[in-house]
Design an enzyme around this catalytic site. Structure first.
Site, mmCIF file in Angstrom:
data_model
loop_
_atom_site.group_PDB
_atom_site.id
_atom_site.type_symbol
_atom_site.label_atom_id
_atom_site.label_comp_id
_atom_site.label_asym_id
_atom_site.label_seq_id
_atom_site.Cartn_x
_atom_site.Cartn_y
_atom_site.Cartn_z
ATOM 1 N N ASP A 1 118.875 2.820 -68.430
ATOM 2 C CA ASP A 1 117.782 3.033 -67.468
ATOM 3 C C ASP A 1 118.331 3.252 -66.065
ATOM 4 O O ASP A 1 117.730 2.851 -65.080
ATOM 5 C CB ASP A 1 116.798 1.844 -67.499
ATOM 6 N N GLY B 1 107.178 8.286 -66.321
ATOM 7 C CA GLY B 1 106.797 8.042 -67.705
ATOM 8 C C GLY B 1 107.923 7.979 -68.714
ATOM 9 O O GLY B 1 107.663 7.909 -69.914
ATOM 10 N N HIS C 1 102.150 -9.986 -67.523
ATOM 11 C CA HIS C 1 101.881 -11.430 -67.421
ATOM 12 C C HIS C 1 103.114 -12.287 -67.651
ATOM 13 O O HIS C 1 103.029 -13.509 -67.539
ATOM 14 C CB HIS C 1 100.796 -11.822 -68.435
ATOM 15 N N CYS D 1 101.498 -7.185 -73.119
ATOM 16 C CA CYS D 1 100.997 -8.290 -72.281
ATOM 17 C C CYS D 1 102.135 -8.820 -71.413
ATOM 18 O O CYS D 1 101.967 -9.135 -70.237
ATOM 19 C CB CYS D 1 100.472 -9.449 -73.138
ATOM 20 N N TRP E 1 113.810 1.695 -55.652
ATOM 21 C CA TRP E 1 113.161 2.708 -54.806
ATOM 22 C C TRP E 1 113.110 2.291 -53.348
ATOM 23 O O TRP E 1 112.818 3.135 -52.483
ATOM 24 C CB TRP E 1 111.730 2.989 -55.318
#
Ligand code: PQQ
Length: 675
Positions: free
Chosen positions: A308, A183, A606, A602, A394
């Site tokens: 990140d 999260g 998508h 979105c 991962w």
């Protein structure tokens, strides 16, 4: 055969001693990484470089899913356990591929947006007759391995306001089940918790980052960590990140648990900790006492994360000789593009070397600190290499002690980042819909300049050098399995399962899989026959919006053995309706529609309308006009909620829908090739 009595007798034997004893033969695959060291190296050699060309399909099993499959199956005495999207668990007779039972924990699929990267599960754990499932919604569940009946369930989340989810596999040892959560892209404070495997009662918990410094610290490790954060960023409100969403590795030799911690939340350190600092324990490997959860040591691979760069990638524990001396090490290839060898007795840095090109650091000094390039934090626009999908994600690597090589799925997925000028730290409501790209990152994404790639690397961890490589057509390929048959197995983004010679990378065998394969394979013996099983199903973060196959078969387990002659299931072609046309709109709504498209996330599933061909989720530039003209119906109490589509009731207005329609059709019209 899979009679209940036999399953019961078989699975009730699985405990820490069983898992350790199995390393002598590799007959079974009792834990997600095969053994506690998570080597994914099997001693089985019935299938080897001489005969692998005779490998054939024995059975396939339809998991009836369309999202990413990331778990390696567990197999003990021919009983297989596999987790599928939204943690549906399948128990299968590995001789025949017939279902014994399945269990659906009933995760609310319309809340899938609370996690960043698909409705995935990285696996299950087995212990004394129980199967442990860590559900996407934060529950840890124990099932009876014989019947699939639920024995206990516990809520592992410390609060339901922040957007916690779980995608990782639980690990179990000495009667403890340990799990972290996800999260950090939404604002959470990471932690790992151990539960009693019999009862589900909490035994210990360790947070990965400090909480509110005006309150008492949970332990000395939190007090030390708080000194490396600038409190003016009030990082504790959104949580600071560090979610340990994948790697938790138990070391029976040293009775430690190594936790790979996640990225900072938000990514942008200037927002999170304005005056800088290392921000412990982001981007780190942390050793805990396995009995008590108390901090022992840490090594921070990415101090002051800004990109990140999680360290959650799977670790391998190895005993290898370095400069002639035997060392107990952790082998690790986190997102940041460097391959690390760390002394696991004390966390001391041994070596690090980049395994792909990187542009944030030139290397590591003798103390194990990266030598950073200033532009990586200071540039107004910065092509982040590696990008946030990591030089390795991962997808598990494997280590073959016979070749001395690590088989590493490496990649380049560039992203061009600019600081998000309008971002206000802690302004987004925790878990707010659309938190993914607007809520807790602190950067905006610009079109990248370089092209992505994916490759399989054979890496020598002692000399820190590449020995061979295979170039793939796309990034986001599968994890690896290696065996004493001198083989490496890997599934690929373009829908193949491939065997290579472990010594030199020569391709020896392959079979199509009907969808991209991202999980790693398992191998095991049943009676006297060696089997290899892989669960395929395209997805995960990159897989939501990108694809490299022409097929879109459901999630499927394929099981192979020498001489197997079963037929592949029919492959379903990936079909789209062609570029969207005919939706009426007012061009002045396009710009605002684009903002809503990003804010409502979105774009995360998508993609950009008409750009790319979609991943495991459809690109809205390639649907029939009626889908977009009826968008209102789809957004509010819509028909796709059980496929993971959020319910936007009360979150978007009727006016927003009109603007979204304008953005979708307008974007497609702008890029439509002129004929
Ligand atoms: N999950 C995947 C996947 O399953 O393909 C890829 C990623 C995640 C990432 O690249 C992440 O950064 C990531 N980060 C978090 C987090 O920070 O909490 C969670 C997850 C996840 O739960 O899968 C991923």
């Amino acid at each position: 055969d899979a009679k209940p009595d036999r399953i019961k007798a078989t699975i009730s034997r699985v405990d820490s001693d069983f898992i350790e004893a199995n390393t002598k033969t590799s007959r079974n695959w009792p834990t997600v990484g095969l053994d506690y060291a998570e080597t994914r190296f099997s001693k089985l050699n019935q299938i080897n470089t001489d005969n692998v060309r005779d490998l054939g399909l024995v059975w396939s099993y339809n998991l009836e899913s369309s999202r990413g499959i990331e778990a390696t199956p567990l197999v003990v005495d021919g009983i297989m356990y596999q987790s599928a999207p939204w943690n549906v668990v399948h128990a299968i007779d590995a001789r025949t591929g017939t279902k014994i039972w399945s269990f659906d924990p009933g995760v609310d699929r319309s809340k899938t947006y609370r996690g960043c990267c698909d409705a995935v599960s990285r696996g299950l754990a087995l212990y004394k007759g129980k199967v442990f499932v860590a559900a996407y919604d934060g529950r840890l569940i124990a099932l009876d391995a014989t019947t699939g009946a639920k024995l206990w369930e516990t809520d592992t989340l410390i609060d339901h306001e922040h957007s916690y989810t779980i995608t990782g596999a639980p690990r179990v040892f000495n009667g403890k089940v340990v799990i972290g959560q996800s999260g950090a892209e939404y604002g959470v404070r990471g932690y790992v918790t151990a539960y009693d495997s019999e009862t589900g009662h909490q035994l210990w918990r360790w947070f990965t980052v400090p909480g509110d410094p005006s309150k008492p610290f949970e332990d000395a490790s939190m007090e030390a960590a708080a000194k490396t954060w600038d409190p003016s960023g009030k990082y504790w409100i959104n949580g600071g990140g560090g979610a340990p969403w994948d790697s938790i590795t138990f070391d029976p030799d040293l009775n430690m648990v190594y936790v790979g911690t996640g990225n900072g939340g938000p990514w942008n350190r200037k927002l999170r900790s304005p005056s800088g600092g290392d921000n412990l324990y982001l981007g780190s490997i942390v050793a805990l006492n396995a009995d008590t959860g108390r901090y022992i040591w840490h090594y921070q691979e990415t101090p002051g994360d800004n990109w990140d760069y999680t360290s959650t990638q799977p670790m391998i524990l190895a005993d290898i000789k370095i400069d002639g001396a035997p060392r107990k090490v952790i082998l690790h290839a986190p997102k940041n593009g460097f391959f690390f060898v760390i002394d696991r007795t004390n966390g001391k840095f041994i070596s690090a070397k980049n395994f792909v090109d990187v542009n944030w650091a030139t290397g590591y000094d003798a103390n194990g600190r990266p030598i950073e390039l200033p532009a990586a934090r200071d540039a107004d626009q910065y092509e982040s290499i590696p990008g946030p999908d990591g030089a390795h994600n991962w997808q598990p690597m494997s280590f073959n002690p016979l070749t001395g090589l690590v088989y590493l799925p490496a990649q380049h997925i560039p992203v061009n980042l600019s600081p998000e000028k309008s971002f206000v730290q802690n302004a987004a409501a925790p878990g707010k819909l659309g938190g993914l790209l607007g809520g807790n990152i602190g950067f905006v994404f610009n079109p990248p300049k370089s092209a992505p790639f994916g490759r399989l690397l054979a890496w020598d961890p002692v000399h820190q050098k590449e020995v061979w490589r295979v170039e793939h057509v796309s990034p986001w390929n599968g994890g690896t399995l290696t065996t004493a048959g001198n083989l490496v197995f890997q599934g690929t983004a373009d829908g193949r399962f491939v065997a290579y010679d472990a010594a030199n990378g020569t391709k020896l065998w392959e079979m199509p899989t009907g969808t991209g394969a991202v999980a790693a394979a398992a191998t095991y013996m049943v009676d006297d026959r060696q089997y290899i099983s892989i669960a395929v199903g395209w997805g995960g973060s990159y897989g939501l919006t990108h694809r490299a196959t022409e097929y879109q078969n459901p999630g499927t387990i394929y099981t192979y053995a020498l001489g197997g002659t079963a037929k592949l299931p029919a492959f379903v072609k990936y079909q789209t309706d062609g570029l969207l046309q005919g939706v009426k709109y007012d061009p002045k709504d396009i710009r605002e529609g684009g903002e809503i498209y990003v804010a409502a996330a979105c774009v995360a599933c998508h993609g950009v309308p008409g750009v790319g061909r979609g991943g495991n989720i459809i690109n809205l530039g390639y649907v029939g006009a009626e889908e977009i003209t009826s968008l209102r119906h789809i957004l509010f109490h819509g028909p796709f909620r059980d496929q993971g589509m959020p319910d936007f009731s009360g979150k978007l207005t009727e006016g927003d829908v009109v603007k979204l329609q304008a953005f979708i059709q307008g974007t497609v019209d702008a890029i439509r090739p002129k004929s």
